[in-house]
Design an enzyme around this catalytic site. Structure first.
Site, PDB file in Angstrom:
ATOM      1  N   SER A   1       0.787  -1.315  -0.095  1.00 56.64           N
ATOM      2  CA  SER A   1       0.114   0.045  -0.029  1.00 56.64           C
ATOM      3  C   SER A   1       0.989   1.265   0.057  1.00 56.64           C
ATOM      4  O   SER A   1       0.451   2.150   0.653  1.00 56.64           O
ATOM      5  CB  SER A   1      -1.002   0.092   1.163  1.00 56.64           C
ATOM      6  OG  SER A   1      -1.690  -1.015   1.063  1.00 56.64           O
ATOM      7  N   LEU A   2       2.026   1.173  -0.691  1.00 50.59           N
ATOM      8  CA  LEU A   2       2.809   2.686  -0.827  1.00 50.59           C
ATOM      9  C   LEU A   2       2.549   3.337  -2.140  1.00 50.59           C
ATOM     10  O   LEU A   2       3.050   4.275  -2.187  1.00 50.59           O
ATOM     11  CB  LEU A   2       4.195   2.168  -0.558  1.00 50.59           C
ATOM     12  CG  LEU A   2       4.826   1.612   0.590  1.00 50.59           C
ATOM     13  CD1 LEU A   2       6.224   1.170   0.641  1.00 50.59           C
ATOM     14  CD2 LEU A   2       4.468   2.386   1.793  1.00 50.59           C
ATOM     15  N   GLY A   3       1.927   2.853  -2.673  1.00 51.79           N
ATOM     16  CA  GLY A   3       1.119   3.425  -4.143  1.00 51.79           C
ATOM     17  C   GLY A   3       2.100   3.092  -5.171  1.00 51.79           C
ATOM     18  O   GLY A   3       2.217   3.992  -6.118  1.00 51.79           O
TER      19      GLY A   3
ATOM     20  N   THR B   1      15.528   4.965   8.308  1.00 45.96           N
ATOM     21  CA  THR B   1      16.151   4.459   6.880  1.00 45.96           C
ATOM     22  C   THR B   1      16.285   3.106   6.939  1.00 45.96           C
ATOM     23  O   THR B   1      16.609   2.286   6.052  1.00 45.96           O
ATOM     24  CB  THR B   1      17.495   5.305   6.484  1.00 45.96           C
ATOM     25  OG1 THR B   1      18.423   4.786   7.189  1.00 45.96           O
ATOM     26  CG2 THR B   1      17.194   6.815   6.406  1.00 45.96           C
TER      27      THR B   1
ATOM     28  N   GLY C   1     -22.143  -6.190  -8.231  1.00 51.94           N
ATOM     29  CA  GLY C   1     -21.917  -6.921  -6.985  1.00 51.94           C
ATOM     30  C   GLY C   1     -22.524  -8.478  -7.312  1.00 51.94           C
ATOM     31  O   GLY C   1     -23.270  -8.543  -8.435  1.00 51.94           O
TER      32      GLY C   1
ATOM     33  N   CYS D   1     -24.785  -2.690 -13.548  1.00 54.60           N
ATOM     34  CA  CYS D   1     -24.640  -4.148 -13.463  1.00 54.60           C
ATOM     35  C   CYS D   1     -25.762  -4.770 -12.575  1.00 54.60           C
ATOM     36  O   CYS D   1     -27.014  -4.829 -12.797  1.00 54.60           O
ATOM     37  CB  CYS D   1     -23.312  -4.608 -13.367  1.00 54.60           C
ATOM     38  SG  CYS D   1     -22.964  -6.460 -14.307  1.00 54.60           S
ATOM     39  N   LEU D   2     -25.244  -5.196 -11.320  1.00 60.17           N
ATOM     40  CA  LEU D   2     -26.121  -5.608 -10.407  1.00 60.17           C
ATOM     41  C   LEU D   2     -27.174  -4.406 -10.143  1.00 60.17           C
ATOM     42  O   LEU D   2     -28.464  -4.703  -9.828  1.00 60.17           O
ATOM     43  CB  LEU D   2     -25.489  -6.041  -9.075  1.00 60.17           C
ATOM     44  CG  LEU D   2     -26.325  -6.498  -7.913  1.00 60.17           C
ATOM     45  CD1 LEU D   2     -26.997  -7.745  -8.207  1.00 60.17           C
ATOM     46  CD2 LEU D   2     -25.363  -6.700  -6.696  1.00 60.17           C
ATOM     47  N   GLY D   3     -26.803  -3.066  -9.965  1.00 62.53           N
ATOM     48  CA  GLY D   3     -27.410  -2.086 -10.051  1.00 62.53           C
ATOM     49  C   GLY D   3     -28.632  -2.004 -11.069  1.00 62.53           C
ATOM     50  O   GLY D   3     -30.050  -1.844 -10.685  1.00 62.53           O
TER      51      GLY D   3
ATOM     52  N   ARG E   1     -23.237 -12.575 -15.322  1.00 60.60           N
ATOM     53  CA  ARG E   1     -23.915 -13.786 -15.953  1.00 60.60           C
ATOM     54  C   ARG E   1     -25.316 -13.513 -16.127  1.00 60.60           C
ATOM     55  O   ARG E   1     -25.682 -14.321 -17.125  1.00 60.60           O
ATOM     56  CB  ARG E   1     -23.660 -15.030 -14.818  1.00 60.60           C
ATOM     57  CG  ARG E   1     -22.348 -15.562 -14.647  1.00 60.60           C
ATOM     58  CD  ARG E   1     -22.419 -16.954 -13.834  1.00 60.60           C
ATOM     59  NE  ARG E   1     -21.112 -17.345 -13.953  1.00 60.60           N
ATOM     60  CZ  ARG E   1     -19.967 -17.150 -13.015  1.00 60.60           C
ATOM     61  NH1 ARG E   1     -20.243 -16.396 -11.934  1.00 60.60           N
ATOM     62  NH2 ARG E   1     -19.050 -17.668 -13.380  1.00 60.60           N
TER      63      ARG E   1
ATOM     64  N   HIS F   1     -20.226  -1.958 -17.484  1.00 59.22           N
ATOM     65  CA  HIS F   1     -19.523  -1.052 -16.452  1.00 59.22           C
ATOM     66  C   HIS F   1     -18.970  -0.025 -17.175  1.00 59.22           C
ATOM     67  O   HIS F   1     -17.669  -0.092 -17.613  1.00 59.22           O
ATOM     68  CB  HIS F   1     -18.629  -2.032 -15.911  1.00 59.22           C
ATOM     69  CG  HIS F   1     -18.907  -3.077 -14.869  1.00 59.22           C
ATOM     70  ND1 HIS F   1     -19.144  -2.947 -13.632  1.00 59.22           N
ATOM     71  CD2 HIS F   1     -19.440  -4.305 -15.231  1.00 59.22           C
ATOM     72  CE1 HIS F   1     -19.698  -3.937 -13.080  1.00 59.22           C
ATOM     73  NE2 HIS F   1     -19.879  -4.857 -13.990  1.00 59.22           N
TER      74      HIS F   1
ATOM     75  N   GLU G   1     -17.932   2.591 -16.002  1.00 56.13           N
ATOM     76  CA  GLU G   1     -16.838   3.204 -15.212  1.00 56.13           C
ATOM     77  C   GLU G   1     -15.572   2.622 -15.719  1.00 56.13           C
ATOM     78  O   GLU G   1     -14.263   3.829 -15.397  1.00 56.13           O
ATOM     79  CB  GLU G   1     -16.843   2.668 -13.770  1.00 56.13           C
ATOM     80  CG  GLU G   1     -16.598   1.598 -13.307  1.00 56.13           C
ATOM     81  CD  GLU G   1     -17.826   0.787 -13.464  1.00 56.13           C
ATOM     82  OE1 GLU G   1     -18.750   0.800 -14.294  1.00 56.13           O
ATOM     83  OE2 GLU G   1     -17.980  -0.717 -12.576  1.00 56.13           O
TER      84      GLU G   1
END
Ligand code: GLN
Length: 545
Positions: free
Chosen positions: A18-20, A193, A362, A389-391, A470, A515, A517
């Site tokens: 998780s340092l990017g 360090t 979802g 989608c599920l929405g 599906r 999707h 997005e």
């Protein structure tokens, strides 16, 4: 042979996750493109899964889908959003895929009686996949991000392959970046360090000498610190770069890295001139992002709300849409199960002051009724509603039950015996007995109905959009829904699948089975997100001057 010029930049991570790494890799891609180079990126994930398609979002965050239907790590989303690279399944590699290929070959007898080993057979397959992307696309730079942290058992074959590539191509064509952490001990206020020293030591044991240390830190490293890190880690002082925590937005990261000399030092390593940089489209986006003229409040109703990364592309696409409307985005994350529990069917309080509701994709039963309630609330109150989608499937269930008189309307995913299966499996999906890679995946054509809102929003008669599902709208109900005011406004022409629905009598009620997005970028916001936010801003006009 083409591609002889491609330079390879390997990014490994040290100390912790998780340092990017993904965002800094994508940012470097953007900066190099700004210098006029052709760039792409590959993510190599050391886990044994073939792809993250079968992993829970709680484990892995969002599953990002490429145009050709690969289910990939969400870092590919950052690469596509930040750069012009067009990614496919070749840009996402896992240990599972590597072994799968090698074992298949072994079973075919391709190894001609030899013992199949990690070196050279596994490492050769890793290298082949890297070279394939670079050479077939004739790239100037290929960025290869290795998932996980140096020291993980699983990543050793990948690191060995990197070592071999540097041997083969020489440092003139290979650069090793190591992203590491310089923690500050809060009480003493001192930056440390030592973890970085240990991490670099581990890299060197494998035979990799980092050229650049990208140091994640909470403030810019002093010259003294940089010289200490350089000395202990065998890196030139100039190549110790501060990657400072950014509080405001990830979209500032390319600027921070550029200011700290990242792209300049990368070009210098390859003996390239530090040419002037032009990231004008990014600048324009960033300017609007930091100069909003009003606020828009969007509720995202899902079941993986507690995890930042589970709906990553949705949140990013909403932001792109907001910036395109010069609006500051406030997202309220609502757990759909809370709607069921807290309000017992009356979600009013939860949605107070909300300008628009988005229900994302979802799987599985949990939280479904809460989503249906949220959609019903949006429909009845004229609140802009965007279902994905599920929405879409929940919106169809809600409309079936509450408008079309199909009291038990449901998806067969949640109730196999429902008398009103408004969402169901297509025949070809019914016989599938495996989970991985068996959904309707990747880009499909969608034709928009003449006169529909969605066709006006896209400004085009059709679009290619990415899928991962599906279940489908059950065609035999289409007429009943249309008679009652919900129309199928987008259709996949080949087998007449319903891709989008809308309610023309509602201010903004559009749902997509696909999707959108995944195709939104800061420099090219997706039209549906842009228009959804426009409608939401209009509704919440009281907060805009
Ligand atoms: N579970 C639904 C399906 O498989 C929706 C999938 C999704 O939202 N991505 O069809």
């Amino acid at each position: 042979m083409t591609g002889k010029k491609t330079r390879f930049i390997f990014v490994t991570g040290g100390v912790c996750s998780s340092l990017g790494k993904g965002i800094s890799t994508a940012s470097l891609g953007l900066l190099l493109e700004g210098h006029g180079y052709r760039v792409s990126a590959v993510k190599m994930d050391p886990y044994i899964n073939i792809d993250p398609g079968t992993m829970s979002p709680f484990q892995h965050g969002e599953v990002y889908v490429t145009e050709d239907g690969a289910e990939t790590d969400l870092d590919l989303g950052y690469y596509e959003r930040f750069t012009g690279a067009r990614l496919s399944r070749r840009n996402s590699v896992s240990t599972g895929q590597i072994y799968f290929t090698v074992i298949e070959r072994e079973r075919r007898g391709d190894y001609l009686g030899r013992t199949v080993q990690v070196i050279p057979h596994i490492t050769d397959e890793i290298k082949r996949r890297i070279y394939d992307v670079a050479f077939e696309e004739d790239l100037d730079f290929l960025l290869i991000e290795i998932g996980g942290t140096v020291g993980d058992i699983e990543s050793i074959p990948f690191l060995e392959a990197i070592r071999q590539i540097r041997q083969e191509l020489t440092p003139r064509r290979v650069l090793n970046v190591h992203l590491t952490l310089i923690p500050t001990i809060t009480v003493a206020g001192e930056a440390k360090t030592k973890p970085t020293q240990h991490s670099v030591k581990m890299l060197m044991e494998i035979g990799i000498i980092p050229d650049i240390l990208l140091c994640r830190t909470n403030r810019v490293l002093t010259d003294e610190m940089r010289s200490k890190i350089a000395l202990f880690c065998n890196v030139s002082e100039r190549n110790v770069i501060s990657a400072v925590d950014i509080k405001s937005s990830i979209y500032e990261i390319p600027y921070m890295l550029h200011a700290n000399g990242y792209d300049e030092i990368v070009l210098e390593h390859f003996g390239l001139e530090n040419s002037p940089i032009d990231i004008g489209a990014w600048d324009r986006f960033y300017h609007s992002l930091t100069n909003p003229r009003c606020t828009v409040r969007i509720a995202v109703v899902g079941k993986y709300i507690s995890l930042q990364d589970a709906y990553r592309s949705i949140y990013e696409a909403l932001l792109h849409g907001a910036v395109a409307n010069e609006a500051e985005l406030e997202i309220t994350r609502i757990d759909s199960e809370d709607i069921e529990k807290a309000c017992g069917g009356a979600p009013e309080q939860l949605f107070e002051g909300i300008d628009g509701i988005l229900v994302p994709g979802g799987f599985g039963n949990r939280g479904i009724e809460g989503k249906v309630m949220a959609i019903g609330h949006a429909r009845a109150n004229g609140i802009p509603l965007f279902g994905i989608c599920l929405g879409l499937q929940c919106a169809v269930i809600e409309y079936g039950r509450n408008v079309c008189g199909l009291e038990k309307a449901n998806s067969t995913e949640f109730d196999q015996g429902t008398p009103n299966p408004v969402i169901s499996l297509q025949e070809e999906q019914e016989i599938i007995d495996k989970m991985g890679g068996t959904m309707r995946l990747g880009a499909y054509l969608c034709d928009f109905r003449e006169g529909s809102a969605i066709r006006r929003i896209y400004g085009a008669p059709s679009a290619m959009e990415r899928h991962r599902h599906r279940f489908e709208f059950t065609l035999k109900y289409r007429e009943l829904f249309e008679k009652n005011g919900m129309i199928a406004s987008g259709i996949h022409p080949k087998n007449n699948l319903v891709e989008t629905v809308e309610i023309p009598a509602h201010p903004w009620f559009i749902c997509t089975q696909y999707h959108p997005e995944f195709k939104s970028k800061p420099t090219a916001p997706h039209p549906l997100f842009r228009d959804f936010i426009r409608a939401a801003v209009e509704r919440g006009g009281r907060r805009c001057q």
